[in-house]
Design a protein around this motif. Structure first.
Motif, PDB file in Angstrom:
ATOM      1  N   ILE A 226      55.250 -70.691 -34.373  1.00 46.57           N
ATOM      2  CA  ILE A 226      55.944 -71.942 -34.047  1.00 46.57           C
ATOM      3  C   ILE A 226      56.750 -71.793 -32.757  1.00 46.57           C
ATOM      4  O   ILE A 226      56.743 -72.674 -31.899  1.00 46.57           O
ATOM      5  N   GLY A 227      57.417 -70.643 -32.611  1.00 50.88           N
ATOM      6  CA  GLY A 227      58.223 -70.408 -31.420  1.00 50.88           C
ATOM      7  C   GLY A 227      59.583 -71.080 -31.497  1.00 50.88           C
ATOM      8  O   GLY A 227      59.836 -71.915 -32.379  1.00 50.88           O
ATOM      9  N   ARG A 228      60.455 -70.719 -30.561  1.00 55.87           N
ATOM     10  CA  ARG A 228      61.801 -71.294 -30.547  1.00 55.87           C
ATOM     11  C   ARG A 228      61.722 -72.796 -30.261  1.00 55.87           C
ATOM     12  O   ARG A 228      61.115 -73.225 -29.281  1.00 55.87           O
ATOM     13  N   ALA A 229      62.322 -73.581 -31.138  1.00 55.38           N
ATOM     14  CA  ALA A 229      62.311 -75.044 -31.020  1.00 55.38           C
ATOM     15  C   ALA A 229      60.890 -75.606 -30.937  1.00 55.38           C
ATOM     16  O   ALA A 229      60.665 -76.661 -30.351  1.00 55.38           O
ATOM     17  N   GLY A 230      59.921 -74.872 -31.520  1.00 53.48           N
ATOM     18  CA  GLY A 230      58.545 -75.354 -31.548  1.00 53.48           C
ATOM     19  C   GLY A 230      57.796 -75.185 -30.243  1.00 53.48           C
ATOM     20  O   GLY A 230      56.710 -75.761 -30.068  1.00 53.48           O
ATOM     21  N   ALA A 231      58.326 -74.335 -29.343  1.00 54.50           N
ATOM     22  CA  ALA A 231      57.722 -74.218 -28.011  1.00 54.50           C
ATOM     23  C   ALA A 231      56.324 -73.615 -28.047  1.00 54.50           C
ATOM     24  O   ALA A 231      55.421 -74.070 -27.328  1.00 54.50           O
ATOM     25  N   LYS A 232      56.108 -72.590 -28.874  1.00 53.60           N
ATOM     26  CA  LYS A 232      54.818 -71.902 -28.867  1.00 53.60           C
ATOM     27  C   LYS A 232      53.716 -72.779 -29.446  1.00 53.60           C
ATOM     28  O   LYS A 232      52.623 -72.875 -28.868  1.00 53.60           O
ATOM     29  N   ILE A 233      53.981 -73.414 -30.560  1.00 49.16           N
ATOM     30  CA  ILE A 233      52.939 -74.246 -31.163  1.00 49.16           C
ATOM     31  C   ILE A 233      52.651 -75.460 -30.281  1.00 49.16           C
ATOM     32  O   ILE A 233      51.505 -75.932 -30.195  1.00 49.16           O
ATOM     33  N   ARG A 234      53.664 -75.949 -29.588  1.00 44.58           N
ATOM     34  CA  ARG A 234      53.451 -77.063 -28.659  1.00 44.58           C
ATOM     35  C   ARG A 234      52.572 -76.614 -27.490  1.00 44.58           C
ATOM     36  O   ARG A 234      51.676 -77.349 -27.052  1.00 44.58           O
ATOM     37  N   GLU A 235      52.797 -75.396 -27.013  1.00 42.14           N
ATOM     38  CA  GLU A 235      51.974 -74.841 -25.936  1.00 42.14           C
ATOM     39  C   GLU A 235      50.513 -74.711 -26.367  1.00 42.14           C
ATOM     40  O   GLU A 235      49.589 -75.037 -25.594  1.00 42.14           O
ATOM     41  N   ILE A 236      50.290 -74.246 -27.598  1.00 40.46           N
ATOM     42  CA  ILE A 236      48.919 -74.096 -28.106  1.00 40.46           C
ATOM     43  C   ILE A 236      48.242 -75.451 -28.223  1.00 40.46           C
ATOM     44  O   ILE A 236      47.076 -75.620 -27.851  1.00 40.46           O
ATOM     45  N   ARG A 237      48.970 -76.440 -28.718  1.00 35.44           N
ATOM     46  CA  ARG A 237      48.405 -77.788 -28.831  1.00 35.44           C
ATOM     47  C   ARG A 237      48.017 -78.337 -27.468  1.00 35.44           C
ATOM     48  O   ARG A 237      46.926 -78.900 -27.298  1.00 35.44           O
ATOM     49  N   GLU A 238      48.908 -78.177 -26.496  1.00 31.87           N
ATOM     50  CA  GLU A 238      48.664 -78.762 -25.180  1.00 31.87           C
ATOM     51  C   GLU A 238      47.550 -78.043 -24.429  1.00 31.87           C
ATOM     52  O   GLU A 238      46.754 -78.669 -23.727  1.00 31.87           O
ATOM     53  N   SER A 239      47.468 -76.713 -24.569  1.00 36.09           N
ATOM     54  CA  SER A 239      46.471 -75.957 -23.807  1.00 36.09           C
ATOM     55  C   SER A 239      45.069 -76.043 -24.402  1.00 36.09           C
ATOM     56  O   SER A 239      44.074 -75.898 -23.693  1.00 36.09           O
ATOM     57  N   THR A 240      44.973 -76.304 -25.713  1.00 39.54           N
ATOM     58  CA  THR A 240      43.653 -76.358 -26.361  1.00 39.54           C
ATOM     59  C   THR A 240      43.216 -77.772 -26.712  1.00 39.54           C
ATOM     60  O   THR A 240      42.028 -78.031 -26.875  1.00 39.54           O
ATOM     61  N   GLY A 241      44.167 -78.667 -26.869  1.00 42.55           N
ATOM     62  CA  GLY A 241      43.839 -80.021 -27.298  1.00 42.55           C
ATOM     63  C   GLY A 241      43.645 -80.149 -28.793  1.00 42.55           C
ATOM     64  O   GLY A 241      43.272 -81.223 -29.290  1.00 42.55           O
ATOM     65  N   ALA A 242      43.893 -79.083 -29.522  1.00 38.73           N
ATOM     66  CA  ALA A 242      43.731 -79.106 -30.980  1.00 38.73           C
ATOM     67  C   ALA A 242      45.008 -79.605 -31.650  1.00 38.73           C
ATOM     68  O   ALA A 242      46.102 -79.494 -31.100  1.00 38.73           O
ATOM     69  N   GLN A 243      44.843 -80.149 -32.842  1.00 44.08           N
ATOM     70  CA  GLN A 243      45.983 -80.491 -33.675  1.00 44.08           C
ATOM     71  C   GLN A 243      46.297 -79.280 -34.544  1.00 44.08           C
ATOM     72  O   GLN A 243      45.410 -78.754 -35.225  1.00 44.08           O
TER      73      GLN A 243
ATOM     74  N   GLN B  68      44.094 -68.314 -29.706  1.00 49.17           N
ATOM     75  CA  GLN B  68      45.508 -68.250 -29.307  1.00 49.17           C
ATOM     76  C   GLN B  68      46.404 -67.940 -30.498  1.00 49.17           C
ATOM     77  O   GLN B  68      47.386 -67.194 -30.371  1.00 49.17           O
ATOM     78  N   ILE B  69      46.076 -68.503 -31.655  1.00 49.25           N
ATOM     79  CA  ILE B  69      46.856 -68.206 -32.852  1.00 49.25           C
ATOM     80  C   ILE B  69      46.769 -66.719 -33.184  1.00 49.25           C
ATOM     81  O   ILE B  69      47.775 -66.065 -33.483  1.00 49.25           O
ATOM     82  N   CYS B  70      45.558 -66.171 -33.109  1.00 46.77           N
ATOM     83  CA  CYS B  70      45.375 -64.750 -33.419  1.00 46.77           C
ATOM     84  C   CYS B  70      46.081 -63.859 -32.407  1.00 46.77           C
ATOM     85  O   CYS B  70      46.610 -62.806 -32.756  1.00 46.77           O
ATOM     86  N   ALA B  71      46.099 -64.280 -31.143  1.00 42.44           N
ATOM     87  CA  ALA B  71      46.805 -63.500 -30.117  1.00 42.44           C
ATOM     88  C   ALA B  71      48.289 -63.399 -30.447  1.00 42.44           C
ATOM     89  O   ALA B  71      48.905 -62.330 -30.325  1.00 42.44           O
ATOM     90  N   VAL B  72      48.871 -64.505 -30.898  1.00 38.88           N
ATOM     91  CA  VAL B  72      50.289 -64.503 -31.269  1.00 38.88           C
ATOM     92  C   VAL B  72      50.522 -63.603 -32.479  1.00 38.88           C
ATOM     93  O   VAL B  72      51.457 -62.801 -32.519  1.00 38.88           O
ATOM     94  N   ILE B  73      49.648 -63.721 -33.471  1.00 40.48           N
ATOM     95  CA  ILE B  73      49.810 -62.959 -34.708  1.00 40.48           C
ATOM     96  C   ILE B  73      49.639 -61.459 -34.467  1.00 40.48           C
ATOM     97  O   ILE B  73      50.336 -60.634 -35.064  1.00 40.48           O
ATOM     98  N   LEU B  74      48.698 -61.097 -33.592  1.00 42.05           N
ATOM     99  CA  LEU B  74      48.481 -59.679 -33.294  1.00 42.05           C
ATOM    100  C   LEU B  74      49.702 -59.060 -32.620  1.00 42.05           C
ATOM    101  O   LEU B  74      49.971 -57.876 -32.768  1.00 42.05           O
ATOM    102  N   GLU B  75      50.437 -59.880 -31.887  1.00 44.19           N
ATOM    103  CA  GLU B  75      51.642 -59.384 -31.211  1.00 44.19           C
ATOM    104  C   GLU B  75      52.847 -59.354 -32.144  1.00 44.19           C
ATOM    105  O   GLU B  75      53.868 -58.749 -31.811  1.00 44.19           O
ATOM    106  N   SER B  76      52.746 -60.021 -33.293  1.00 43.64           N
ATOM    107  CA  SER B  76      53.871 -60.103 -34.227  1.00 43.64           C
ATOM    108  C   SER B  76      53.396 -59.740 -35.634  1.00 43.64           C
ATOM    109  O   SER B  76      53.098 -60.630 -36.448  1.00 43.64           O
ATOM    110  N   PRO B  77      53.303 -58.443 -35.937  1.00 45.07           N
ATOM    111  CA  PRO B  77      52.832 -58.016 -37.266  1.00 45.07           C
ATOM    112  C   PRO B  77      53.709 -58.585 -38.369  1.00 45.07           C
ATOM    113  O   PRO B  77      54.898 -58.865 -38.160  1.00 45.07           O
ATOM    114  N   PRO B  78      53.161 -58.778 -39.572  1.00 41.02           N
ATOM    115  CA  PRO B  78      53.963 -59.299 -40.685  1.00 41.02           C
ATOM    116  C   PRO B  78      55.098 -58.359 -41.045  1.00 41.02           C
ATOM    117  O   PRO B  78      54.974 -57.143 -40.930  1.00 41.02           O
ATOM    118  N   LYS B  79      56.204 -58.935 -41.471  1.00 41.93           N
ATOM    119  CA  LYS B  79      57.386 -58.159 -41.860  1.00 41.93           C
ATOM    120  C   LYS B  79      57.451 -58.079 -43.385  1.00 41.93           C
ATOM    121  O   LYS B  79      57.341 -59.095 -44.064  1.00 41.93           O
TER     122      LYS B  79
END
Length: 214
Positions: A126-143, A174-185
């Motif tokens: 999701i990112g801070r204030a929704g920034a990351k998910i907004r970036e993914i939506r805008e760059s891919t055009g996906a919902q 893009q979702i997988c790229a984010v997840i690979l950089e942030s392993p589950p806690k």
């Protein structure tokens, strides 16, 4: 969700990273639909695939498993190199579009996939204030929509991705790229689909509606 199979560097290119990482992607799909999409290529009868428990998709080189059970939804797990996993996702998305297209009719409905992701990784997605998910939506055009609630009896959430097949694959990358950089806690309790009270009541109502009370 992923495990390195060899030495990697922060400066490695995406192509190099794909060669050194094994990715596991979990998706929540309708039982019959999941079997049909996975079983259509070289795995025999689609209804036989869940009984097999696992198969290697011949065109993607990914290992695909479908959870067993009689509930309406099942977990489809795709494992392999990132490139193989994305090829499998692409084939599933295009097959779903084909099924929704009704013989190639114009104005096709968007394809929808539901990823299952540990809740501890959703914050990064999701990112801070929704920034990351907004970036993914805008760059891919996906919902893209991250569920606010945990899936029952688990520490995972559903992430719904909708759009055309190519759009979905770009979004999943893009979702997988984010997840690979942030392993589950912490420990992850995986979601196992099961009959909910609502499903049981719905089934009971359908039975009552289809025949006279004894």
């Amino acid at each position: 969700m992923a495990s390195p199979e060899g030495p990697s560097s922060v400066d490695s290119s995406p192509d190099e990273m794909e060669l050194s990482i094994t990715l596991t992607l979990r998706m929540l799909m309708h039982g019959k639909l999941g079997a049909a999409e996975v079983g259509g290529q070289g795995a025999g009868n689609a209804e036989f695939v869940p009984a097999m428990g696992a198969c290697h998709h011949p065109q993607s080189s990914a290992r695909i498993t479908i959870s067993e059970g009689s509930c309406p939804e099942r977990i489809t797990t795709i494992t392999g190199s990132t490139d193989a996993v994305f090829r499998a996702v692409s084939m599933i998305a295009f097959k779903l579009e084909e099924d929704l297209g009704d013989g190639g009719a114009p104005g096709r409905a968007p394809v929808t996939l539901r990823l299952v992701i540990p809740a501890s990784q959703c914050g990064s997605l999701i990112g801070r204030a929704g920034a990351k998910i907004r970036e993914i939506r805008e760059s891919t055009g996906a919902q893209v929509q991250v569920a606010g609630d945990l899936l029952p009896n688990s520490t995972e959430r559903a992430v719904t991705v909708s759009g055309g097949p190519d759009t979905i694959v770009q979004c999943v990358r893009q979702i997988c790229a984010v997840i690979l950089e942030s392993p589950p806690k912490g420990a992850t309790i995986p979601y196992h689909p099961g009959l909910s009270l609502g499903t049981i009541l719905l089934s009971a109502n359908q039975v009552r509606g289809s025949r006279a009370a004894v």
